[in-house]
Design a protein around this motif. Structure first.
Motif, PDB file in Angstrom:
ATOM      1  N   CYS B 320      -7.458 -13.403 -33.727  1.00 42.90           N
ATOM      2  CA  CYS B 320      -8.725 -14.184 -34.389  1.00 42.90           C
ATOM      3  C   CYS B 320     -10.009 -14.389 -33.618  1.00 42.90           C
ATOM      4  O   CYS B 320     -10.101 -13.945 -32.276  1.00 42.90           O
ATOM      5  N   TYR B 321     -10.971 -13.240 -33.639  1.00 38.86           N
ATOM      6  CA  TYR B 321     -12.264 -12.596 -33.138  1.00 38.86           C
ATOM      7  C   TYR B 321     -12.892 -14.141 -32.486  1.00 38.86           C
ATOM      8  O   TYR B 321     -12.687 -14.974 -33.805  1.00 38.86           O
ATOM      9  N   LYS B 322     -13.629 -13.730 -32.114  1.00 36.87           N
ATOM     10  CA  LYS B 322     -14.297 -15.119 -31.435  1.00 36.87           C
ATOM     11  C   LYS B 322     -15.473 -15.674 -32.433  1.00 36.87           C
ATOM     12  O   LYS B 322     -16.070 -16.826 -32.508  1.00 36.87           O
ATOM     13  N   SER B 323     -15.991 -15.018 -33.815  1.00 38.71           N
ATOM     14  CA  SER B 323     -17.151 -14.940 -34.661  1.00 38.71           C
ATOM     15  C   SER B 323     -15.907 -15.631 -34.927  1.00 38.71           C
ATOM     16  O   SER B 323     -16.563 -16.543 -36.354  1.00 38.71           O
ATOM     17  N   GLU B 324     -15.295 -15.600 -35.828  1.00 42.71           N
ATOM     18  CA  GLU B 324     -14.271 -16.388 -36.967  1.00 42.71           C
ATOM     19  C   GLU B 324     -13.827 -17.036 -36.053  1.00 42.71           C
ATOM     20  O   GLU B 324     -13.784 -18.425 -37.250  1.00 42.71           O
ATOM     21  N   ILE B 325     -13.892 -17.870 -34.928  1.00 45.11           N
ATOM     22  CA  ILE B 325     -12.927 -19.387 -34.223  1.00 45.11           C
ATOM     23  C   ILE B 325     -15.236 -20.314 -34.256  1.00 45.11           C
ATOM     24  O   ILE B 325     -14.991 -21.140 -34.863  1.00 45.11           O
ATOM     25  N   TYR B 326     -15.629 -19.100 -34.432  1.00 44.16           N
ATOM     26  CA  TYR B 326     -17.213 -19.913 -34.485  1.00 44.16           C
ATOM     27  C   TYR B 326     -17.359 -20.299 -36.271  1.00 44.16           C
ATOM     28  O   TYR B 326     -18.296 -21.403 -36.293  1.00 44.16           O
ATOM     29  N   LYS B 327     -17.470 -19.151 -37.224  1.00 46.44           N
ATOM     30  CA  LYS B 327     -16.920 -19.768 -38.468  1.00 46.44           C
ATOM     31  C   LYS B 327     -16.796 -20.619 -38.904  1.00 46.44           C
ATOM     32  O   LYS B 327     -16.979 -22.088 -39.407  1.00 46.44           O
ATOM     33  N   ILE B 328     -14.977 -20.917 -38.206  1.00 49.29           N
ATOM     34  CA  ILE B 328     -14.404 -22.049 -38.623  1.00 49.29           C
ATOM     35  C   ILE B 328     -15.025 -23.053 -38.126  1.00 49.29           C
ATOM     36  O   ILE B 328     -15.144 -24.452 -38.724  1.00 49.29           O
ATOM     37  N   LEU B 329     -15.607 -23.259 -37.091  1.00 48.68           N
ATOM     38  CA  LEU B 329     -16.448 -24.840 -37.167  1.00 48.68           C
ATOM     39  C   LEU B 329     -17.542 -24.694 -37.581  1.00 48.68           C
ATOM     40  O   LEU B 329     -17.966 -25.987 -38.053  1.00 48.68           O
ATOM     41  N   LEU B 330     -18.480 -23.739 -37.955  1.00 51.44           N
ATOM     42  CA  LEU B 330     -19.778 -24.290 -38.977  1.00 51.44           C
ATOM     43  C   LEU B 330     -18.697 -24.395 -39.979  1.00 51.44           C
ATOM     44  O   LEU B 330     -19.850 -25.653 -40.797  1.00 51.44           O
ATOM     45  N   LEU B 331     -18.421 -23.895 -40.559  1.00 44.62           N
ATOM     46  CA  LEU B 331     -17.334 -24.525 -41.814  1.00 44.62           C
ATOM     47  C   LEU B 331     -17.093 -25.398 -41.781  1.00 44.62           C
ATOM     48  O   LEU B 331     -17.391 -26.051 -42.984  1.00 44.62           O
ATOM     49  N   LYS B 332     -16.386 -26.413 -40.917  1.00 44.37           N
ATOM     50  CA  LYS B 332     -15.835 -27.679 -40.695  1.00 44.37           C
ATOM     51  C   LYS B 332     -17.369 -28.203 -41.053  1.00 44.37           C
ATOM     52  O   LYS B 332     -17.639 -29.360 -41.412  1.00 44.37           O
ATOM     53  N   ALA B 333     -18.584 -27.970 -39.828  1.00 48.55           N
ATOM     54  CA  ALA B 333     -20.033 -28.610 -39.870  1.00 48.55           C
ATOM     55  C   ALA B 333     -20.442 -28.587 -41.249  1.00 48.55           C
ATOM     56  O   ALA B 333     -20.806 -29.924 -41.600  1.00 48.55           O
ATOM     57  N   CYS B 334     -20.284 -27.508 -42.227  1.00 49.60           N
ATOM     58  CA  CYS B 334     -20.435 -27.500 -43.806  1.00 49.60           C
ATOM     59  C   CYS B 334     -19.988 -28.756 -44.237  1.00 49.60           C
ATOM     60  O   CYS B 334     -20.333 -29.379 -45.034  1.00 49.60           O
ATOM     61  N   ILE B 335     -18.681 -28.704 -44.321  1.00 49.43           N
ATOM     62  CA  ILE B 335     -17.510 -30.114 -45.437  1.00 49.43           C
ATOM     63  C   ILE B 335     -18.482 -31.110 -44.640  1.00 49.43           C
ATOM     64  O   ILE B 335     -18.597 -31.647 -45.638  1.00 49.43           O
ATOM     65  N   LEU B 336     -17.934 -31.394 -42.997  1.00 51.12           N
ATOM     66  CA  LEU B 336     -18.857 -32.760 -42.878  1.00 51.12           C
ATOM     67  C   LEU B 336     -19.939 -33.176 -44.019  1.00 51.12           C
ATOM     68  O   LEU B 336     -20.507 -34.119 -44.392  1.00 51.12           O
ATOM     69  N   GLY B 337     -21.176 -32.009 -43.393  1.00 47.25           N
ATOM     70  CA  GLY B 337     -22.172 -32.235 -44.205  1.00 47.25           C
ATOM     71  C   GLY B 337     -22.655 -32.252 -46.043  1.00 47.25           C
ATOM     72  O   GLY B 337     -23.197 -33.123 -46.223  1.00 47.25           O
ATOM     73  N   LEU B 338     -21.481 -31.593 -46.182  1.00 45.08           N
ATOM     74  CA  LEU B 338     -21.083 -31.625 -47.996  1.00 45.08           C
ATOM     75  C   LEU B 338     -20.972 -33.362 -48.479  1.00 45.08           C
ATOM     76  O   LEU B 338     -21.624 -33.929 -48.924  1.00 45.08           O
ATOM     77  N   ILE B 339     -19.508 -33.601 -46.998  1.00 46.05           N
ATOM     78  CA  ILE B 339     -19.563 -35.074 -48.148  1.00 46.05           C
ATOM     79  C   ILE B 339     -20.220 -35.597 -46.925  1.00 46.05           C
ATOM     80  O   ILE B 339     -20.396 -36.855 -48.496  1.00 46.05           O
ATOM     81  N   GLY B 340     -21.339 -35.788 -46.252  1.00 43.01           N
ATOM     82  CA  GLY B 340     -21.451 -37.395 -45.656  1.00 43.01           C
ATOM     83  C   GLY B 340     -23.274 -37.229 -46.937  1.00 43.01           C
ATOM     84  O   GLY B 340     -22.640 -37.298 -46.719  1.00 43.01           O
ATOM     85  N   GLY B 341     -23.622 -36.173 -47.113  1.00 35.10           N
ATOM     86  CA  GLY B 341     -24.341 -35.963 -47.866  1.00 35.10           C
ATOM     87  C   GLY B 341     -24.211 -36.569 -49.458  1.00 35.10           C
ATOM     88  O   GLY B 341     -25.278 -37.478 -50.380  1.00 35.10           O
ATOM     89  N   ILE B 342     -23.241 -36.357 -50.256  1.00 38.46           N
ATOM     90  CA  ILE B 342     -22.763 -36.688 -50.805  1.00 38.46           C
ATOM     91  C   ILE B 342     -23.188 -38.470 -51.063  1.00 38.46           C
ATOM     92  O   ILE B 342     -23.460 -39.310 -52.044  1.00 38.46           O
TER      93      ILE B 342
END
Lengths: 228, 405
Positions: B320-342
């Protein structure tokens, strides 16, 4: 053909008690299809050598190459790309993602190379069947025995058809009978698929599976024998 | 298997952690959505109240008092008619209707009446109480719907549709109820005021105001009858409530410096102040939630990253690239944000629906646009809180327990 080559490979760790010379001027060569075993007492640098050769940690000095590619000075991304395309790993602690099922763990390396989902599925199923885990594909690691988890780890190491597999004490957590099964399996894929295996082990029995045997002591090669 | 699925499986697998990390963001977004929802409907309620009052701004001569306006003192000062043009050509936003008038007390048959000169069309639009008189075409007043907040939620207010007086001829007049009774006049009867003969065009319904004693004539006719050419007593303005709260009075004072400009109705100004306070409160909450939410999500991410060091190491090990680790965590943040917002939007809307009638005496409904804002803010908060943990997670070296020299 040399698949593995190192020259004066050294690794120095900075520890609170001072500098630790984990590896000292290691020079070695292994041909494609070799089964290399690395033995030595605790703290002799076995795992450090394995991880350095696998491109997981960087050497402090010296050079090393895998499959003819000098990996000493390449970027992190290039190393990661090299690992995902050419290298398989089997660790003592199995290194499985705990919340993924056996088949999902095996699919991971294929997902990284963005392989088509259907092909991911068929390859993962095929390799899990090969290691005798066809009936436990949808089980989580915690639902599997130690031997079964190690089989899943082997399946993950094999699924992207690597040229070389690095194994760190793969039988360290297994009973003697299971250990022999796993070692026999590794020997089989080494011979049948011509996959180079570099294995760190404490066990003399496991070390006997290797045709190139390296014994480390205090970060230096104490003996290196080649059965061939 | 792909990165999204990997993230989703992990989140689903740790639902308890997911819920606890979402609490702060859901409550925060819920509070903001709740306050803003009540605020929007409150603003609309104020707009309607303002409209029900009819004209809500008075432009009077500098020397005139409010009493002069109501008593129509014979000596009350006047202002030039051209001031109406000044307002019309000023491009000030929020002036819905201008109603210039000239008012004086007159005597007919020994009794006193109030003669009021009005401009047809403009006048009726500012007189909600006259809406049942049955004449004139509908005028579309634009007071309430001048802002997006007032237009986007299906808020119906029939009172916003006013009827203007199509025409009030030079020789016609309208009579208030009491004036008609006192003068014993009905429609089409003739009325003579200071030598000018007028025909009664309409009798107005009883309003319970000073209008019941008035005789309304065409402004020009009034100026002629009273001998005050091109002068008026006052300009009644229907100003949009939002524009009033945004400083409409000040803008009018700038272009008419020698006049006295005032609003009608303390209630309205109080409500406007309340709305302003609610708006400020929601902004304060927004700032608080930005901090608290970011820290909460950041804390969760930090704990998650530390807990998952081994898994991150495994991913790095298999390529896994470092950038992919970064993406995984930010993707998680987006999902949390989406659920939190709704969830935050749902909570806030639900709270506003039940609390609106209790605290602001208004009926409240969901505002779909706020869902978009809630989700965007929530995702923004989640990503902000996750940036640092993601950065450090991406830098984790697999199997590095000691620091390399």
């Amino acid at each position: 053909m040399n698949i593995l080559h190192t020259e004066n490979l050294s690794k120095i760790y900075h520890h609170k008690d001072g500098l630790v010379n984990a590896l000292k001027n290691i020079s070695l060569t292994a041909e494609k299809g070799s089964f290399v075993t690395i033995t030595g007492p605790s703290g002799s640098g076995k795992t450090t050598l394995l991880l350095t050769l696998a491109g997981l940690i960087r050497p402090s000095s010296g050079s090393f190459s895998l499959m003819g590619k000098n990996l000493s000075c390449v970027s992190d991304s290039e190393l990661a790309l090299f690992r995902r395309e050419n290298v398989g790993f089997i660790m003592q602690s199995f290194a499985l993602i705990p919340y993924l099922t056996a088949i999902q763990n095996v699919k991971l390396p294929l997902a990284l190379i963005k392989m088509n989902k259907a092909i991911q599925q068929s390859k993962a199923v095929e390799v899990l069947k090969t290691v005798g885990m066809g009936e436990r594909m949808n089980h989580l690691p915690r639902e599997l025995s130690a031997g079964q988890q190690q089989r899943v780890a082997i399946a993950r190491a094999l699924v992207n058809a690597p040229s070389i597999i690095f194994a760190d004490e793969p039988t360290g957590n297994l009973d003697p009978k299971l250990s022999v099964e796993i070692l026999d399996f590794l020997k089989a894929i080494n011979q049948k698929n011509n996959i180079t295996i570099v294995m760190v082990t404490h066990s003399p029995v496991a070390a006997d599976y290797g045709n190139v045997r390296i014994h480390l002591d205090n970060g230096e090669i104490n003996t290196m024998t080649n059965k061939n | 298997m792909n990165l999204f699925k990997l993230v989703w499986i992990e989140l689903w697998n740790k639902k308890t952690q997911l819920i606890s990390s979402l609490m702060a963001i859901v409550i925060g977004i819920g509070v903001i959505v709740g306050i803003r929802t009540i605020n929007v409907y409150s603003e609309k309620a104020v707009a309607v109240k303002l409209d029900n009052l009819g004209a809500n701004i008075l432009v009077l001569p500098q020397a005139a008092s409010i009493d002069d306006y109501y008593t129509s003192d014979i000596d009350a000062p006047t202002i030039p008619m051209e001031y109406v043009e000044k307002i019309l050509t000023s491009e000030i936003q929020g002036v819905d209707n201008l109603s210039p008038k000239l008012t004086r007390r007159i005597e007919i048959g020994g009794k006193k009446y109030v003669l009021t000169g009005i401009q047809p069309k403009n006048e009726m639009a500012s007189k909600p109480l006259w809406q049942n008189t049955g004449f004139g075409k509908e005028l579309q007043a634009s007071c309430a719907p001048t802002t997006e907040a007032n237009t986007s939620h299906g808020y119906e207010d029939e009172k916003l549709k006013r009827k203007g007086v199509d025409s009030l001829d030079y020789s016609e007049c309208l009579l208030g109820t009491q004036a008609a009774k006192s003068l014993h006049l009905k429609v089409k009867d003739k009325l003579k005021i200071q030598g000018t003969e007028l025909t009664v065009a309409k009798l107005l319904d009883e309003t319970g105001t000073v209008d019941d004693d008035r005789i309304f004539v065409n402004l020009k006719a009034a100026q002629e009858i009273l001998g005050i050419k091109d002068q008026i007593s006052a300009i009644e303005i229907m100003g949009c409530c939002n524009a009033i709260s945004d400083g409409l009075l000040g803008k009018l004072r700038n272009i008419l410096p020698d006049t006295r400009i005032t609003t009608i109705g303390q209630i309205v100004s109080t409500q406007i102040e309340t709305n302003k306070m609610m708006k400020k409160t929601s902004i304060i909450f927004l700032i608080i939630i930005l901090f608290v939410g970011s820290i909460s999500i950041g804390n969760y991410m930090w704990a998650n990253v530390n807990e998952r060091k081994k898994e991150i190491g495994i991913l790095r090990m298999i390529g896994c690239y470092k950038s992919e680790i970064y993406k995984i965590l930010l993707l998680k943040a987006c999902i949390l944000g989406l659920i939190g917002g709704i969830l935050g939007y749902a909570l806030g809307t639900f709270a506003a629906y039940y609390m609106g009638p209790v605290f602001a005496q208004i009926e409240v409904a969901a505002i779909p646009l706020f869902l978009v804002w809630a989700v965007l803010i929530s995702i923004g908060i989640s990503i902000t809180g996750s940036l640092l943990p993601a950065y450090f997670a991406a830098r984790f070296e697999p199997f590095s327990n000691m620091q390399e020299e």
